[in-house]
Scaffold this motif. Structure first.
Motif, PDB file in Angstrom:
ATOM      1  N   ARG A  89       0.827  -1.211   0.000  1.00  0.00           N
ATOM      2  CA  ARG A  89       0.000   0.000   0.000  1.00  0.00           C
ATOM      3  C   ARG A  89       0.861   1.261   0.000  1.00  0.00           C
ATOM      4  O   ARG A  89       0.537   2.250  -0.670  1.00  0.00           O
ATOM      5  CB  ARG A  89      -0.929  -0.013   1.212  1.00  0.00           C
TER       6      ARG A  89
ATOM      7  N   ASP B  70       2.255   1.794  -3.508  1.00  0.00           N
ATOM      8  CA  ASP B  70       1.192   2.300  -4.379  1.00  0.00           C
ATOM      9  C   ASP B  70       0.935   3.784  -4.130  1.00  0.00           C
ATOM     10  O   ASP B  70       0.789   4.584  -5.063  1.00  0.00           O
ATOM     11  CB  ASP B  70      -0.098   1.505  -4.149  1.00  0.00           C
ATOM     12  N   GLU B  71       0.889   4.146  -2.847  1.00  0.00           N
ATOM     13  CA  GLU B  71       0.658   5.542  -2.494  1.00  0.00           C
ATOM     14  C   GLU B  71       1.829   6.413  -2.950  1.00  0.00           C
ATOM     15  O   GLU B  71       1.635   7.529  -3.453  1.00  0.00           O
ATOM     16  CB  GLU B  71       0.473   5.665  -0.986  1.00  0.00           C
TER      17      GLU B  71
ATOM     18  N   ALA C 129       1.491   7.015  -6.632  1.00  0.00           N
ATOM     19  CA  ALA C 129       0.403   7.938  -6.952  1.00  0.00           C
ATOM     20  C   ALA C 129       0.766   9.386  -6.628  1.00  0.00           C
ATOM     21  O   ALA C 129       0.394  10.310  -7.369  1.00  0.00           O
ATOM     22  CB  ALA C 129      -0.866   7.535  -6.200  1.00  0.00           C
ATOM     23  N   ARG C 130       1.493   9.578  -5.538  1.00  0.00           N
ATOM     24  CA  ARG C 130       1.829  10.935  -5.095  1.00  0.00           C
ATOM     25  C   ARG C 130       3.202  11.397  -5.561  1.00  0.00           C
ATOM     26  O   ARG C 130       3.613  12.518  -5.257  1.00  0.00           O
ATOM     27  CB  ARG C 130       1.786  11.001  -3.558  1.00  0.00           C
TER      28      ARG C 130
END
Length: 507
Positions: free
Chosen positions: A423, A426-427, A430-431
């Motif tokens: 997670r 993934d974060e 994305a950021r």
């Protein structure tokens, strides 16, 4: 010679940078000693001469580790850390200790005896540098205070598989005053009549705390002193605190390797090690020759000394990476006596895939470093197989050490930890948060190593290095591979949890 040099405050005469340069020169000098001993054929020597040279070799290896710790203390830098934890083969370790101290004891007219139990573990996951310093102080004190007789080192397994190392001497034992100041800094009683300051047991206690061990001190029933180091199983058992790093030596048969090293002793030592691994070797003596060789052809592996005349290893690596562009990149292992983190960051930023510190202490360490850089940049001869998601031996060992009551909880937590990493990555993607990616890959390196997935561990290390150097192109290339590996491993652990504990869950 030129090289990365100390970095930080920009003042070459600052205490920190002067210490860094002294540390570099000390390491280089010790590398010559160890390299010369490694190249020498000791088999033709008489036993006493061979023993003395083995003692020199052992002491020089210990001096490397003490130099690192002293340098870190003076500069405020972190201690040099290996790219991955390394286990210690207990038998050879004890043989080395015995060879070193047999000569010391003999010089004082004493005997030295090593007594080891038959059921000792083959490998331990304890910091070998700290353990050797502890034993050196324990045995050194015993030799110093024994006017006659012998010093006895006994190694055995105690209750609950604790590893016990006990040193017994034939000296006067501890006085009441000494017992009262036991472990104090400079704690020798003023009226002891013995030379020295009493730092030995203070050092032993401090190091024992570092490796989560206990010290026991007593006077023997028949005279003399007994000092015991007790390591609980959790402190020495492989596969728990220190994941197994033992691996077969890489097979370099048919692979072309460029070695750029200006020191003749180091060059010959590296050449012999590479020949043992089957490599096809090209040797050059300075940075300019290395750059010319790399301009002429592509090598399957490049070993670059960082401190070379005419052109530094840093500049050689930068030129190589610039010339490669978007094409296939050669794996590069940098070899250096600079050990500060700033120096290491500079080397990685130039494009190195790994760093091997001088002196090179063993063929195993050499092969391990090469295997890791080859894993990060597979050559055309390497397969693309991803292998099993975990090493079953590693997992079995972990669960055996956890015990039946805690095994299921251990698997659950490991699966949850991999989920947290997934997670977070993934974060971070994305950021576009490189700091988060670096944090999560740092955790993943340890987790993947704990279950024996060396491919995922190497990919995580490469991703971590790319995030640290803000190389977004490499991050974008590696992140999907790492995420796929994490998801695959997490699913495999879930299946293992169901398979191993299905009957218990049904009950």
């Amino acid at each position: 010679m030129t090289g990365p040099g100390p970095r930080g405050d920009g003042d070459a005469q600052s205490p920190r940078n002067r210490a860094a340069m002294l540390g570099h020169d000390m390491r280089a000098a010790i590398a010559d000693i160890l390299g010369g001993l490694a190249l020498a054929d000791l088999s033709s020597l008489d036993p006493e001469s061979r023993l003395q040279l083995q003692r020199v070799q052992s002491s020089a290896e210990q001096l490397v580790r003490l130099t690192d710790e002293t340098l870190a203390l003076v500069t405020g830098d972190d201690l040099p850390r290996a790219d991955r934890p390394v286990q210690t083969s207990l038998g050879p370790f004890l043989d080395r200790i015995a060879a070193r101290w047999l000569a010391h004891a003999d010089a004082r007219g004493l005997g030295f005896r090593l007594d080891r139990a038959d059921d000792l573990p083959a490998e331990i996951g304890t910091d070998p540098a700290a353990l050797e310093r502890i034993l050196s102080n324990m045995i050194g004190n015993a030799v110093k205070y024994s006017p006659a007789g012998e010093v006895h080192l006994r190694v055995h397994l105690g209750p609950q598989e604790s590893l016990c190392l006990r040193v017994r001497d034939t000296g006067p034992g501890f006085s009441e005053a000494a017992m009262a100041r036991l472990f104090d800094f400079a704690g020798r009683p003023e009226d002891s009549g013995q030379p020295g300051t009493g730092l030995g047991l203070h050092i032993v206690r401090e190091l024992a705390q570092r490796i989560r061990a206990q010290i026991q001190v007593a006077n023997g029933a028949e005279g003399g002193a007994e000092v015991s180091l007790i390591l609980p199983r959790r402190s020495w058992a492989p596969g728990v605190e220190v994941p197994s790093a033992a691996a077969d030596l890489p097979d370099l048969a048919g692979r072309s390797v460029l070695v750029a090293e200006d020191n003749p002793t180091n060059r010959l030592l590296v050449q012999q090690m590479l020949e043992t691994l089957g490599a096809e070797i090209t040797l050059v003596e300075d940075g300019e020759e290395a750059a010319e060789a790399l301009a002429d052809r592509r090598f399957d592996l490049v070993l670059v000394d960082i401190e070379m005349p005419r052109l530094s290893g840093i500049d050689v690596i930068r030129r190589l990476r610039a010339a490669e562009g978007c094409g296939p990149a050669s794996p590069v292992l940098a070899i250096t006596a600079f050990v500060l983190s700033a120096n290491r960051d500079q080397i990685y930023d130039a494009g190195a895939d790994g760093i091997l510190a001088k002196p090179i202490l063993s063929l195993d360490a050499f092969g391990e470093a090469i295997a890791r850089v080859l894993m990060k940049r597979p050559t055309s001869g390497d397969g693309a197989e991803t292998g099993a998601p975990f090493d079953r031996l590693h997992l079995d060992r972990l669960l055996a050490l956890a015990g039946p009551e805690d095994g299921r909880e251990l698997l659950r937590r490991m699966r949850e930890d991999f989920g947290t990493v997934e997670r977070g990555l993934d974060e971070g993607r994305a950021r576009d948060d490189l700091a988060l990616i670096r944090t999560r890959t740092h955790v993943l390196i340890s987790l993947a190593g704990a279950v024996g997935n060396v491919i995922l561990q190497a990919e995580a290390e490469a991703l971590n290095a790319a995030a640290r150097s803000h190389d977004r192109a490499t991050v974008a290339r590696l992140l999907p591979m790492v995420l796929h590996g994490v998801a695959r491993l997490r699913a495999a652990l879930g299946g293992e949890l169901d398979a191993r504990f299905a009957m218990e869950a049904a009950g």
